[in-house]
Design a protein around this motif. Structure first.
Motif: not given
Length: 392
Positions: A9, A45, A358-360, A362, A365, A371-373, A385, A387
C-alpha cells in the motif's frame, strides 16, 4: 471462506536507515510511533510521512513504545489536549514523553509539520518528562491497561514491574503529568521476560475463596518457555493466576518493595506495607484454566518475532527472521487455522521485527467505510503498509 491477499500500500517516509524494532498505532488518532536507535519517529497515517521525532531521552537504543489510552477515548482530537508515549530502552529505563498541541490546534497532529525549507519537523511540542527506573537490564516490552491506569514493563532481568499513573485533579496539571508509582514487582519467571501485554478488554471480575480479582488481565512471555497470566486482587496484589505451556522454544514477544520516582528523587520501600509481607509466590490465589483452542500451521523457516491478532476481522499475522509475512484465518466450522496469504521477502533480505494491524486513515479508504491495514517493521529501517484484500 473467501480468499485473502496482501498488496503493498505504501512505504512510510523517510526511511530510517537503521534497524527498526516496533511500530505502534495510536488507539484512535492517525499516528504511528516507530522505535529505532535512540529515537522514536512518529508518522502520520494520513499521508504516510514523518510527523515528528522524539530524541535525547535515552542513552541506548529504544526497543519498544506504547501510547497511553485516554480514560475517555474519543475519535475527536478536540477532547485530547495532551498525548503521552512511553518508551522502553536498552538502557534499562522507561521514558515518559508528552506532546502539547496548542489549544487552537493550529498545527494539527494528523498531518506533517514542516518548516519553510521543506525539512525539519516542529518537534518542540514533545517533552521528555520523566524516567522510570528499577530494572537491572534492558527493557524488552511494555503495555498499558485498557484504562491507561497501569503500565507493565518487562526486562532481561526476569522481572515484570507494574506502575500506576496517579492522576490528580484537572486543575493540578503537574501532578497529573508526573505522579507514577510502582505497585508490583513480579519475579516468577525463570528466564528473561520478552513481552508483556494487557488484554484489550476482559468481561468480568473473578472471585476465589471470598477474594475478588480485577478485570485487567496481563500476559507475559518468557525465555523459560511459559506464558503467565496475572490479575490484581482486592488488596492491590498482582498474582499469577495461570501458566500456559506447550511451546518448545522461546516466547518472544525483583525484589519486593515499592518505588516512587519524581524529578531527581527515588525511594525504595520495604517488604511490608502494600504487599503485606508475603511474597507473591507464597500467596494462595486464583488459578484459572486456560485451554489451547488452536495452533497455527508451521510456515516460517526461522524464528517468529511478532504475532498480531486483529480485533476487527479475527485474522492473525506473523513476521520473523525469514523475512516472511503470513496471514492466517480460523475456519468457523472446524476451528482449524489456515494460511490465507503470505509474502516472502517482504523487506527484501532483511528480518521483520514487528507486525501490527492498524486502522486506515489515508485517502484510499472509501468514504463511510472503516478499513484496516497491516504494518511491518524491519531490520532495513523501513516501515511498510499492506492492503488486505478480501474475496480476491
Amino acid at each position: 471462506m473467501p480468499p485473502i491477499s496482501l498488496h503493498p500500500l505504501a512505504t512510510f517516509t523517510p526511511d530510517l536507515y537503521t534497524r527498526a524494532w516496533q511500530s505502534t498505532p495510536h488507539p484512535y488518532l492517525p499516528l504511528l510511533a516507530t522505535t529505532h536507535d535512540k529515537t522514536v519517529t512518529v508518522f502520520s497515517l494520513v499521508d504516510f510521512s514523518k510527523h515528528s521525532s522524539l530524541t535525547g531521552g535515552h542513552s541506548r537504543s529504544i526497543r519498544s513504545c506504547a501510547w497511553q489510552p485516554s480514560p475517555s477515548s474519543s475519535s475527536s482530537q478536540s477532547n485530547q489536549s495532551k498525548l503521552r508515549l512511553v518508551t522502553g530502552s536498552f538502557d534499562s529505563t522507561a521514558g515518559i514523553w508528552t506532546y502539547n498541541p496548542s489549544a487552537a490546534l493550529e498545527k494539527p497532529i494528523t498531518t506533517t509539520n514542516k518548516d519553510d525549507d521543506g525539512g525539519g519537523e516542529d518537534e518542540e511540542e514533545w517533552e521528555f518528562t520523566l524516567v522510570l527506573e528499577g530494572h537491572e537490564n534492558e527493557l524488552k516490552s511494555l503495555s498499558f491497561s485498557p484504562s491507561g491506569q497501569y503500565l507493565a514493563t518487562c526486562s532481561r532481568d526476569k522481572s515484570i514491574w507494574i506502575w500506576e499513573h496517579l492522576t490528580g485533579s484537572e486543575d493540578d496539571e503537574e501532578e497529573e503529568e508526573e505522579d507514577w508509582e510502582t505497585v508490583a514487582v513480579l519475579n516468577e519467571h525463570d528466564g528473561d521476560v520478552k513481552t508483556v501485554a494487557f488484554a484489550p478488554q476482559f468481561p468480568t471480575e473473578k472471585k476465589h475463596n471470598g477474594r475478588r480479582y480485577g478485570s485487567d488481565v496481563l500476559a507475559s512471555g518468557s525465555y523459560d518457555d511459559t506464558v503467565r497470566m496475572w490479575r490484581e486482587d482486592q488488596d492491590g496484589e498482582w498474582t499469577c493466576v495461570g501458566v500456559l505451556g506447550g511451546h518448545e522454544g522461546t516466547r518472544k514477544r525483583r525484589r519486593m518493595g515499592g518505588m516512587k520516582r519524581g524529578r531527581g528523587e527515588r525511594g525504595i520501600g520495604g517488604i511490608g506495607g502494600r504487599w503485606g509481607g508475603i511474597p507473591n509466590t507464597m500467596r494462595r490465589s486464583l488459578r484459572e484454566e486456560w485451554e489451547c483452542k488452536g495452533e497455527l500451521p508451521k510456515v516460517h523457516t526461522r524464528e517468529i518475532y511478532s504475532v498480531a491478532w486483529s480485533g476487527r476481522t479475527g485474522l492473525v499475522a506473523t513476521g520473523g527472521g525469514d523475512g516472511m509475512v503470513v496471514v492466517y484465518e480460523e475456519d468457523g466450522e472446524t476451528g482449524r487455522w489456515e494460511v490465507k496469504a503470505r509474502v516472502e521477502m517482504a523487506h527484501g533480505p532483511y528480518e521483520i521485527n514487528h507486525v501490527v494491524w492498524c486502522r486506515r486513515f489515508d485517502k484510499g479508504v472509501m468514504e463511510g467505510r472503516e478499513e484496516e491495514m497491516l504494518v511491518t517493521t524491519g531490520d532495513d529501517g523501513v516501515v511498510r503498509a499492506w492492503e488486505v484484500r478480501m474475496g480476491e
